[in-house]
Design a protein around this motif. Sequence first.
Motif, mmCIF file in Angstrom:
data_model
loop_
_atom_site.group_PDB
_atom_site.id
_atom_site.type_symbol
_atom_site.label_atom_id
_atom_site.label_comp_id
_atom_site.label_asym_id
_atom_site.label_seq_id
_atom_site.Cartn_x
_atom_site.Cartn_y
_atom_site.Cartn_z
ATOM 1 N N ILE A 41 0.870 -1.162 0.000
ATOM 2 C CA ILE A 41 0.000 0.000 0.000
ATOM 3 C C ILE A 41 0.908 1.213 0.000
ATOM 4 N N VAL A 42 0.697 2.084 -0.975
ATOM 5 C CA VAL A 42 1.525 3.281 -1.106
ATOM 6 C C VAL A 42 0.623 4.492 -0.885
ATOM 7 N N THR A 43 1.035 5.356 0.042
ATOM 8 C CA THR A 43 0.266 6.549 0.397
ATOM 9 C C THR A 43 1.051 7.779 -0.049
ATOM 10 N N PHE A 44 0.403 8.627 -0.838
ATOM 11 C CA PHE A 44 1.017 9.822 -1.413
ATOM 12 C C PHE A 44 0.359 11.061 -0.810
ATOM 13 N N ASP A 45 1.137 11.997 -0.302
ATOM 14 C CA ASP A 45 0.604 13.302 0.077
ATOM 15 C C ASP A 45 0.210 14.055 -1.190
ATOM 16 N N PRO A 46 -0.619 15.097 -1.076
ATOM 17 C CA PRO A 46 -0.952 15.882 -2.268
ATOM 18 C C PRO A 46 0.312 16.312 -3.020
ATOM 19 N N GLY A 47 0.279 16.150 -4.329
ATOM 20 C CA GLY A 47 1.408 16.537 -5.172
ATOM 21 C C GLY A 47 2.510 15.504 -5.291
ATOM 22 N N ALA A 48 2.505 14.469 -4.466
ATOM 23 C CA ALA A 48 3.557 13.448 -4.524
ATOM 24 C C ALA A 48 3.301 12.493 -5.696
ATOM 25 N N ARG A 49 4.389 11.983 -6.265
ATOM 26 C CA ARG A 49 4.263 11.108 -7.422
ATOM 27 C C ARG A 49 5.526 10.272 -7.606
ATOM 28 N N THR A 50 5.392 9.227 -8.420
ATOM 29 C CA THR A 50 6.550 8.413 -8.777
ATOM 30 C C THR A 50 7.340 9.105 -9.883
ATOM 31 N N ALA A 51 8.522 8.595 -10.122
ATOM 32 C CA ALA A 51 9.250 8.922 -11.353
ATOM 33 C C ALA A 51 8.674 8.043 -12.464
ATOM 34 N N TRP A 52 9.039 8.316 -13.699
ATOM 35 C CA TRP A 52 8.698 7.416 -14.792
ATOM 36 C C TRP A 52 9.333 6.056 -14.497
ATOM 37 N N HIS A 53 8.628 4.993 -14.820
ATOM 38 C CA HIS A 53 9.172 3.660 -14.586
ATOM 39 C C HIS A 53 8.418 2.620 -15.410
ATOM 40 N N THR A 54 8.957 1.408 -15.436
ATOM 41 C CA THR A 54 8.319 0.259 -16.079
ATOM 42 C C THR A 54 8.364 -0.912 -15.101
ATOM 43 N N HIS A 55 7.619 -1.957 -15.420
ATOM 44 C CA HIS A 55 7.623 -3.189 -14.624
ATOM 45 C C HIS A 55 7.828 -4.365 -15.570
ATOM 46 N N PRO A 56 8.711 -5.301 -15.222
ATOM 47 C CA PRO A 56 9.016 -6.394 -16.148
ATOM 48 C C PRO A 56 7.824 -7.296 -16.449
ATOM 49 N N TYR A 57 6.909 -7.448 -15.489
ATOM 50 C CA TYR A 57 5.736 -8.286 -15.694
ATOM 51 C C TYR A 57 4.433 -7.490 -15.568
ATOM 52 N N GLY A 58 4.504 -6.175 -15.619
ATOM 53 C CA GLY A 58 3.321 -5.335 -15.498
ATOM 54 C C GLY A 58 3.020 -4.984 -14.048
ATOM 55 N N GLN A 59 1.991 -4.154 -13.860
ATOM 56 C CA GLN A 59 1.606 -3.706 -12.524
ATOM 57 C C GLN A 59 0.101 -3.451 -12.481
ATOM 58 N N THR A 60 -0.507 -3.832 -11.377
ATOM 59 C CA THR A 60 -1.903 -3.516 -11.099
ATOM 60 C C THR A 60 -1.940 -2.505 -9.966
ATOM 61 N N LEU A 61 -2.716 -1.434 -10.151
ATOM 62 C CA LEU A 61 -2.986 -0.479 -9.084
ATOM 63 C C LEU A 61 -4.465 -0.532 -8.769
ATOM 64 N N HIS A 62 -4.799 -0.618 -7.498
ATOM 65 C CA HIS A 62 -6.188 -0.534 -7.043
ATOM 66 C C HIS A 62 -6.260 0.671 -6.105
ATOM 67 N N ILE A 63 -7.054 1.668 -6.474
ATOM 68 C CA ILE A 63 -7.103 2.925 -5.723
ATOM 69 C C ILE A 63 -7.960 2.725 -4.469
ATOM 70 N N LEU A 64 -7.382 3.082 -3.328
ATOM 71 C CA LEU A 64 -8.051 2.908 -2.040
ATOM 72 C C LEU A 64 -8.701 4.185 -1.537
ATOM 73 N N SER A 65 -8.049 5.320 -1.757
ATOM 74 C CA SER A 65 -8.594 6.593 -1.281
ATOM 75 C C SER A 65 -7.996 7.740 -2.080
ATOM 76 N N GLY A 66 -8.685 8.885 -2.065
ATOM 77 C CA GLY A 66 -8.170 10.096 -2.687
ATOM 78 C C GLY A 66 -8.356 10.132 -4.187
ATOM 79 N N LEU A 67 -7.472 10.868 -4.857
ATOM 80 C CA LEU A 67 -7.517 11.031 -6.309
ATOM 81 C C LEU A 67 -6.142 10.714 -6.876
ATOM 82 N N CYS A 68 -6.088 9.673 -7.680
ATOM 83 C CA CYS A 68 -4.842 9.239 -8.307
ATOM 84 C C CYS A 68 -4.739 9.844 -9.702
ATOM 85 N N LEU A 69 -3.558 10.284 -10.060
ATOM 86 C CA LEU A 69 -3.236 10.668 -11.428
ATOM 87 C C LEU A 69 -2.266 9.626 -11.965
ATOM 88 N N ALA A 70 -2.519 9.148 -13.172
ATOM 89 C CA ALA A 70 -1.654 8.145 -13.787
ATOM 90 C C ALA A 70 -1.511 8.463 -15.265
#
Length: 135
Positions: A41-70
């Motif tokens: 579970i990854v929790t981001f404060d407002p304005g926080a974000r990852t760097a650009w990245h890839t995953h060798p076998y893909g990635q699933t995100l399930h949003i738990l709370s707030g507003l995600c930008l992807a």
Amino acid sequence: MDIFRAGSRPSSTPSPDYFTGKVRMDPVISSNPPSRVNALIVTFDPGARTAWHTHPYGQTLHILSGLCLAQSEGQDIRELRPGDTCWFAPGEKHWHGAAPDVGMAHLAIQEAKDGSAADWLEQVSDAQYTGPRIP
């Protein structure tokens, strides 16, 4: 059967090389070979974000709370809300994080290849982060 009691594994703060802003990671599972799955579970404060990245076998995100930008490379930013699930294909260059004024938490599920679940790339610029959005 292994049981991991709530609170038995500490939260961590990811490297600023891979994230912008305040982010906390809470482990759900890191499986042992031959399984490759890990989840957190990854929790981001407002304005926080990852760097650009890839995953060798893909990635699933399930949003738990707030507003995600992807965003996937070459596409507009997508807004994801609690209950939404997003799949990034293997090797798909992308980033994700919280909206500028709303925090966000998601469950991230991915598989590791040779011990690594992500290949980290350049930081997301402010211009990229504030680009066109699709609700």
